[in-house]
Design an enzyme around this catalytic site. Structure first.
Site, PDB file in Angstrom:
ATOM      1  N   ASP A  58      44.211  48.063  37.381  1.00 34.84           N
ATOM      2  CA  ASP A  58      43.668  49.093  37.532  1.00 34.84           C
ATOM      3  C   ASP A  58      41.930  48.996  37.179  1.00 34.84           C
ATOM      4  O   ASP A  58      41.158  48.902  38.353  1.00 34.84           O
ATOM      5  CB  ASP A  58      44.182  49.854  35.585  1.00 34.84           C
ATOM      6  CG  ASP A  58      43.178  51.611  36.141  1.00 34.84           C
ATOM      7  OD1 ASP A  58      42.284  51.825  35.464  1.00 34.84           O
ATOM      8  OD2 ASP A  58      44.898  52.394  36.238  1.00 34.84           O
ATOM      9  N   TYR A 187      34.954  55.617  33.908  1.00 30.95           N
ATOM     10  CA  TYR A 187      35.436  57.074  35.073  1.00 30.95           C
ATOM     11  C   TYR A 187      33.957  57.561  35.104  1.00 30.95           C
ATOM     12  O   TYR A 187      33.736  58.080  36.406  1.00 30.95           O
ATOM     13  CB  TYR A 187      36.185  58.469  34.590  1.00 30.95           C
ATOM     14  CG  TYR A 187      37.485  57.415  34.369  1.00 30.95           C
ATOM     15  CD1 TYR A 187      38.560  57.819  35.283  1.00 30.95           C
ATOM     16  CD2 TYR A 187      38.642  56.839  33.694  1.00 30.95           C
ATOM     17  CE1 TYR A 187      40.079  57.324  35.743  1.00 30.95           C
ATOM     18  CE2 TYR A 187      39.343  57.137  33.567  1.00 30.95           C
ATOM     19  CZ  TYR A 187      40.402  56.794  34.279  1.00 30.95           C
ATOM     20  OH  TYR A 187      41.808  56.717  34.311  1.00 30.95           O
ATOM     21  N   HIS A 249      52.848  52.577  37.447  1.00 34.66           N
ATOM     22  CA  HIS A 249      51.609  52.465  37.298  1.00 34.66           C
ATOM     23  C   HIS A 249      51.379  50.993  36.191  1.00 34.66           C
ATOM     24  O   HIS A 249      50.244  50.653  36.279  1.00 34.66           O
ATOM     25  CB  HIS A 249      50.200  53.337  36.324  1.00 34.66           C
ATOM     26  CG  HIS A 249      49.462  52.796  36.868  1.00 34.66           C
ATOM     27  ND1 HIS A 249      48.729  52.871  37.687  1.00 34.66           N
ATOM     28  CD2 HIS A 249      48.135  52.412  35.344  1.00 34.66           C
ATOM     29  CE1 HIS A 249      47.433  52.453  37.951  1.00 34.66           C
ATOM     30  NE2 HIS A 249      47.538  52.260  35.995  1.00 34.66           N
TER      31      HIS A 249
END
Length: 277
Positions: A58, A187, A249
């Site tokens: 990730d 983010y 994921h």
């Protein structure tokens, strides 16, 4: 860690900034790859390691890919999981989504100041996000990065049964202590990074040996639809691509034996002359 060490490699894991026992600056602009790649190089310098193979999942994969791009003198190879290399140049992938009217894309919500409060209760947010992003929920209920109604913090029956409960408990304890502002800053730093990287690193490729692994049931696959052919456009030295069936994921947690087999197999293809072993 044990699998790579048993294969003869020196295995080192670090808490990325914002996580665990590492520093967690408040300013989101301090979470760009310019900073996190610097962290990686600082760790290598601390241990007096000239070149190393990076393994990341990730946002960790994003750091690994960008470290290989920015510092090929120090990064010998990359094994990335779940998030492929995103080549800088032109409009960033977020600006492309904005232009396409994909306002419901999950990252836009994660970037808001209110996201901290949504994640704050680790006893709920950790098991819920692990469950909905895993391969365990029914396909029509699984997390969808483009559908706000199928978000990752919905009430869940619990963490996935495929993930070690001790790991889940540790995650809840650690995030309950450290909070989520730092992790969510990754983010918030995306636009800051690509505003510079799209010019400074336009059309760069990863020239080192690389490997990409994902779960077939990972909702993120809907964002970039990775295939071996598409990956090879920016990873010309791609040594392998694996999509694990029934896995979401968290492949390193949901299918650790298959993950370790792919990782150790890749490490065996990388010359020990090119990396710290």
């Amino acid at each position: 860690m044990h699998a790579t060490a048993d294969a003869g490699f020196r295995a080192i894991a670090l808490d990325m900034r914002g996580y665990g026992d590492s520093d967690a600056p408040d300013d989101s602009d301090l979470y760009t790859p310019f900073h996190t790649v610097g962290d990686v190089i600082a760790v290598l310098d601390h241990f007096r390691i000239g070149r190393a193979i990076l393994v990341g999942h990730d946002f960790g994969a994003n750091v690994a890919w960008n470290a290989a791009m920015m510092r090929p003198d120090r990064i010998a190879a990359v094994f990335g999981a779940s998030v492929p290399f995103i080549q800088p140049g032109g409009l960033s992938f977020l600006d492309q989504l904005r232009g396409a009217g994909a306002d419901g894309f999950y990252m836009f919500d994660q970037m808001t100041a209110g996201a901290d409060a949504k994640w704050a209760d680790a006893a709920h947010s950790i098991p819920a996000s692990l469950y909905w992003l895993s391969g365990e929920p029914p396909a029509d209920e699984r997390w969808d990065p483009f559908d706000p109604a199928r978000h990752m913090l919905r009430p869940a029956p619990g963490a996935p049964t495929t993930i070690d409960p001790a790991y889940v408990d540790e995650m809840v304890e650690v995030f309950g202590r450290t909070g989520f502002h730092g992790p969510l800053n990754y983010y918030r730093a995306i636009d800051t990074f690509y505003a510079v990287a799209s010019r400074a690193f336009a059309n760069c490729v990863i020239a080192q040996p690389s490997f990409f692994l994902t779960g077939e049931a990972d909702g993120l696959n809907a964002v970039r639809s990775p295939t071996e052919d598409s990956l090879r456009e920016t990873l010309p030295e791609l040594c392998g691509f694996v999509a694990l069936p029934g896995v979401g994921h968290w492949p390193q947690l949901e299918a650790p034996e298959a993950f370790n087999a792919a990782l150790v197999g890749f490490l065996g293809t990388v010359s020990p002359n090119n990396a710290s072993r």
